[in-house]
Scaffold this active site. Structure first.
Site, PDB file in Angstrom:
ATOM      1  N   PRO A  19     -18.746  74.720 -39.956  1.00 43.57           N
ATOM      2  CA  PRO A  19     -19.269  73.798 -38.943  1.00 43.57           C
ATOM      3  C   PRO A  19     -20.638  73.239 -39.335  1.00 43.57           C
ATOM      4  O   PRO A  19     -21.520  73.975 -39.798  1.00 43.57           O
ATOM      5  CB  PRO A  19     -19.362  74.676 -37.695  1.00 43.57           C
ATOM      6  N   CYS A  20     -20.790  71.925 -39.129  1.00 43.40           N
ATOM      7  CA  CYS A  20     -21.973  71.236 -39.650  1.00 43.40           C
ATOM      8  C   CYS A  20     -22.973  70.853 -38.573  1.00 43.40           C
ATOM      9  O   CYS A  20     -24.032  70.293 -38.874  1.00 43.40           O
ATOM     10  CB  CYS A  20     -21.541  69.975 -40.387  1.00 43.40           C
ATOM     11  N   GLN A  21     -22.675  71.129 -37.287  1.00 46.48           N
ATOM     12  CA  GLN A  21     -23.526  70.617 -36.211  1.00 46.48           C
ATOM     13  C   GLN A  21     -24.986  71.040 -36.346  1.00 46.48           C
ATOM     14  O   GLN A  21     -25.898  70.299 -35.981  1.00 46.48           O
ATOM     15  CB  GLN A  21     -22.979  71.064 -34.857  1.00 46.48           C
TER      16      GLN A  21
END
Length: 372
Positions: free
Chosen positions: A79-81
């Protein structure tokens, strides 16, 4: 896939399987997949019936990773958030810690190569310098020669300007200094938005039924840019798409007023662009039109159109409600881009000497062309 090496692959942070589609096209046989999103897992199962996907927190599955020791590839996009400029850019975001979970999976499985995908910001911003250094040190300590490359999807047959970083590591290949050059042979023009969506038919037609009902409203205080397709002429973060160019990057927050906008009469019927007219009107000093003055020809990108722009197969089945499906599409690595990455990794594994064989002058020339 004639005469091409077949590789085994372990997919982690698999989502709906966009990256997996590309890897399978490149000849990778997926032995197992993992994601925590229930709808994404159902989508994955519907489209990859021969692959077992474990729908749970990957940290709980690490204990079982030893069974895949010696596999050819471990790949995925944590996940890149926490790293994205579109998010809060918080290094303490629990999702940011999953980057190290990915590397733990590499440690436990000892693949011949690994591919870790994430947002461009992680690769270039000073804010993430120490994170990058820790990541590099981790790869080196595990015995991998690594390279960080940034690729734009539109350079590889994806009708979308979407830049992503890929940290690629090889266990038994020592010289990968020219890895970027290997991508040169796979560059190809992408279609325009119009080319991609026109075969579907207008929104609501038989092959384009999954419409977004979020209204398009005029911004009371528009943010102007030189291009009609930049700035903010409308409320929300969904910007209008130029049908004669590539799409902007599709985000997981689509489904409401963050969904890109299409001028249907311009895109499907070749009429003059209302967006370009309105932008010109404002640039000449015109006052913003009322909130509800946007014509009906302006509407949001449909699920079917977004699916095509991400280069998913037309028959790919997405499970879940509308917001969930938009999220699954936006979270995916474009299938065509994933395929190129897998092809390059396969090429290096099958012929490691080739990557170091380019004369330095030729290498510099190709790298320059790749960067332009």
């Amino acid at each position: 896939m004639k005469n091409k090496m077949v590789l085994s692959g372990l997919s982690v942070f698999s989502g709906a399987g966009g990256m997996d589609v590309g890897f399978i096209r490149a000849g990778v046989e997926i032995v197992s997949a993992n994601d925590i999103d229930k709808d994404a897992c159902l989508t994955y199962e519907a489209n990859h019936p021969g692959v077992i996907i474990k729908c749970s927190d990957i940290n709980k599955n690490l204990i079982n990773m030893h069974q895949f020791e010696g596999i050819d590839l471990v790949f995925g996009g944590p996940p890149c958030q926490g790293f994205s400029v579109a998010g809060k850019m918080n290094p303490d975001d629990p999702r940011s810690k999953l980057l190290w979970t990915f590397m733990k999976a590499v440690e436990l499985t000892k693949p011949r190569a690994f591919i870790c995908e994430n947002v461009k910001a992680l690769a270039v911003l000073d804010k993430w310098f120490e994170v990058r250094q820790q990541l590099f040190r981790c790869a080196a300590q595990l015995g991998y020669t690594y390279k960080l490359v940034i690729l734009n999807s539109s350079d590889f047959g994806v009708p979308q300007s979407r830049e992503r970083m890929f940290l690629i590591g090889f266990r038994d290949v020592e010289n990968i200094n020219n890895l970027e050059v290997q991508f040169e042979q796979y560059k190809k023009p992408a279609q325009t938005v119009r080319d991609v969506v026109l075969p579907l038919g207008v929104a609501g037609s038989e092959n384009n039924q999954r419409i977004c009902n979020a209204k398009v409203t005029i911004a009371a205080k528009p943010v102007m840019r030189k291009s009609p397709y930049a700035g903010m002429l409308f409320n929300g973060q969904g910007r209008p798409l130029n049908p004669d160019r590539y799409s902007c990057a599709l985000h997981a927050s689509m489904g409401g007023n963050k969904t890109p906008i299409i001028d249907e009469d311009h895109c499907y019927f070749g009429q003059d662009s209302w967006v370009e007219w309105y932008h010109s009107y404002l640039m000449k000093g015109g006052k913003p039109l009322p909130l509800d003055a946007a014509p009906k020809r302006l509407r949001r990108l449909t699920i079917d159109e977004a699916q095509r722009i991400q280069t998913f197969p037309d028959d790919y089945q997405f499970i879940g409600g509308q917001s969930s499906i938009y999220r699954q599409i936006g979270n995916a690595v474009p299938c065509n881009l994933a395929q190129v990455v897998a092809e390059v990794v396969r090429d290096v594994l099958s012929n490691p000497e080739a990557i170091a064989s380019l004369p330095s002058e030729e290498c510099e020339t190709k790298l320059l062309r790749l960067a332009i």
